[in-house]
Design an enzyme around this catalytic site. Structure first.
Site, short mmCIF file in Angstrom:
data_model
loop_
_atom_site.label_atom_id
_atom_site.label_comp_id
_atom_site.label_asym_id
_atom_site.label_seq_id
_atom_site.Cartn_x
_atom_site.Cartn_y
_atom_site.Cartn_z
N ARG A 27 11.11 -32.39 11.52
CA ARG A 27 10.09 -32.23 12.56
C ARG A 27 9.21 -31.01 12.33
O ARG A 27 8.07 -30.95 12.82
CB ARG A 27 10.75 -32.16 13.95
CG ARG A 27 11.54 -30.89 14.21
CD ARG A 27 12.25 -30.96 15.56
NE ARG A 27 12.89 -29.70 15.95
CZ ARG A 27 14.06 -29.27 15.48
NH1 ARG A 27 14.73 -29.99 14.57
NH2 ARG A 27 14.57 -28.12 15.89
N HIS A 28 9.70 -30.05 11.57
CA HIS A 28 8.91 -28.83 11.33
C HIS A 28 7.79 -29.06 10.33
O HIS A 28 6.80 -28.34 10.34
CB HIS A 28 9.83 -27.70 10.85
CG HIS A 28 10.92 -27.40 11.84
ND1 HIS A 28 10.65 -26.84 13.07
CD2 HIS A 28 12.25 -27.63 11.80
CE1 HIS A 28 11.78 -26.72 13.75
NE2 HIS A 28 12.77 -27.20 13.00
N ASP A 69 0.87 -1.17 0.00
CA ASP A 69 0.00 0.00 0.00
C ASP A 69 0.91 1.22 0.00
O ASP A 69 2.14 1.12 -0.17
CB ASP A 69 -1.01 -0.04 1.16
CG ASP A 69 -0.39 0.24 2.53
OD1 ASP A 69 0.85 0.43 2.62
OD2 ASP A 69 -1.15 0.26 3.53
N CYS A 127 3.45 -2.69 3.98
CA CYS A 127 2.54 -1.60 4.34
C CYS A 127 3.27 -0.75 5.38
O CYS A 127 4.50 -0.80 5.46
CB CYS A 127 1.19 -2.11 4.82
SG CYS A 127 1.20 -3.08 6.35
N GLY A 128 2.54 0.06 6.15
CA GLY A 128 3.22 0.94 7.09
C GLY A 128 3.95 0.17 8.18
O GLY A 128 5.10 0.45 8.51
N THR A 129 3.27 -0.81 8.75
CA THR A 129 3.86 -1.62 9.82
C THR A 129 4.14 -3.06 9.41
O THR A 129 4.87 -3.76 10.12
CB THR A 129 2.90 -1.69 11.02
OG1 THR A 129 1.66 -2.27 10.56
CG2 THR A 129 2.63 -0.31 11.61
N GLY A 130 3.52 -3.51 8.34
CA GLY A 130 3.54 -4.93 7.96
C GLY A 130 2.44 -5.71 8.65
O GLY A 130 2.13 -6.84 8.26
N ILE A 131 1.84 -5.12 9.66
CA ILE A 131 0.85 -5.86 10.47
C ILE A 131 -0.46 -6.08 9.71
O ILE A 131 -0.99 -7.19 9.65
CB ILE A 131 0.60 -5.13 11.80
CG1 ILE A 131 1.87 -5.07 12.64
CG2 ILE A 131 -0.52 -5.83 12.58
CD1 ILE A 131 1.77 -4.16 13.87
N HIS A 147 11.80 -22.84 9.82
CA HIS A 147 10.90 -23.57 10.71
C HIS A 147 9.43 -23.48 10.31
O HIS A 147 8.69 -24.44 10.50
CB HIS A 147 11.06 -23.06 12.14
CG HIS A 147 12.33 -23.53 12.79
ND1 HIS A 147 12.56 -23.40 14.14
CD2 HIS A 147 13.43 -24.13 12.28
CE1 HIS A 147 13.77 -23.90 14.43
NE2 HIS A 147 14.31 -24.34 13.31
C1 RB5 Z 1 -1.88 3.01 6.28
O1 RB5 Z 1 -1.89 4.29 6.84
C2 RB5 Z 1 -1.48 1.98 7.33
O2 RB5 Z 1 -2.53 1.79 8.22
C3 RB5 Z 1 -1.09 0.69 6.68
O3 RB5 Z 1 -0.03 0.91 5.80
C4 RB5 Z 1 -0.60 -0.44 7.58
O4 RB5 Z 1 0.37 0.03 8.46
C5 RB5 Z 1 -1.62 -1.22 8.26
O5 RB5 Z 1 -1.31 -2.16 9.00
#
Ligand code: RB5
Length: 142
Positions: A133-134, A8, A66-70, A99
């Site tokens: 094992r993995h 993104d 993305c911004g955090t990857g989360i 793993h």
């Molecule tokens: C976009 O502002 C931000 O929310 C997105 O890149 C990402 O970090 C979401 O997890």
């Protein structure tokens, strides 16, 4: 090996750096967008495109930024058969391949710089799954 890559707006700069690295090192990839870093877009759209490519066998692995990857990792892990790992260090990049047999790497453009993103992508692309094992544990995920 071909890599599916997507982002993104928050991950655009590190995705660009990773693609430059792939270009310079003969690593094939398909860029699923987004194609500019200015327009605000929705990360699940790009996670879906990359995961579909991996699940179809068009690409062996995927990278999502993305911004955090989360957000990308949450979205990617909704897809059955995808094992997505969000990380920011070399040890985790190696171990999630060895793993977990992770097939999607998620990175945060507001967490790590482009140099680190390239380093982590390189480890992810080149490290093999240990199996043994993995394998049983990975099978249990399904
Ligand atoms: C976009 O502002 C931000 O929310 C997105 O890149 C990402 O970090 C979401 O997890």
């Amino acid at each position: 090996m071909k890599i599916a890559i997507g982002c993104d707006h928050g991950g655009f700069d590190i995705k660009t750096a990773i693609m430059e690295y792939f270009d310079n090192n003969g690593i094939e990839y398909i860029d699923f967008g987004t194609f500019d870093g200015e327009t605000s877009v929705d990360y699940p759209v790009y996670a879906k495109k990359v995961c579909a490519s991996v699940l179809a066998g068009e690409c062996e692995k995927g990278i999502l930024c993305c911004g955090t990857g989360i957000g990308m990792s949450i979205a990617a892990n909704k897809h059955r058969g995808i094992r997505a790992a969000v990380l920011a260090d070399e040890f985790s990049a190696e171990m999630t391949r060895r793993h977990n047999n992770s097939n999607v790497l998620c990175l945060g453009g507001r967490v790590i710089d482009s140099k680190k993103a390239v380093t982590l992508a390189d480890i992810f692309v080149k490290t093999e799954f240990d199996g043994g094992r993995h394998q049983k544990r990975v099978d249990m995920l399904e």
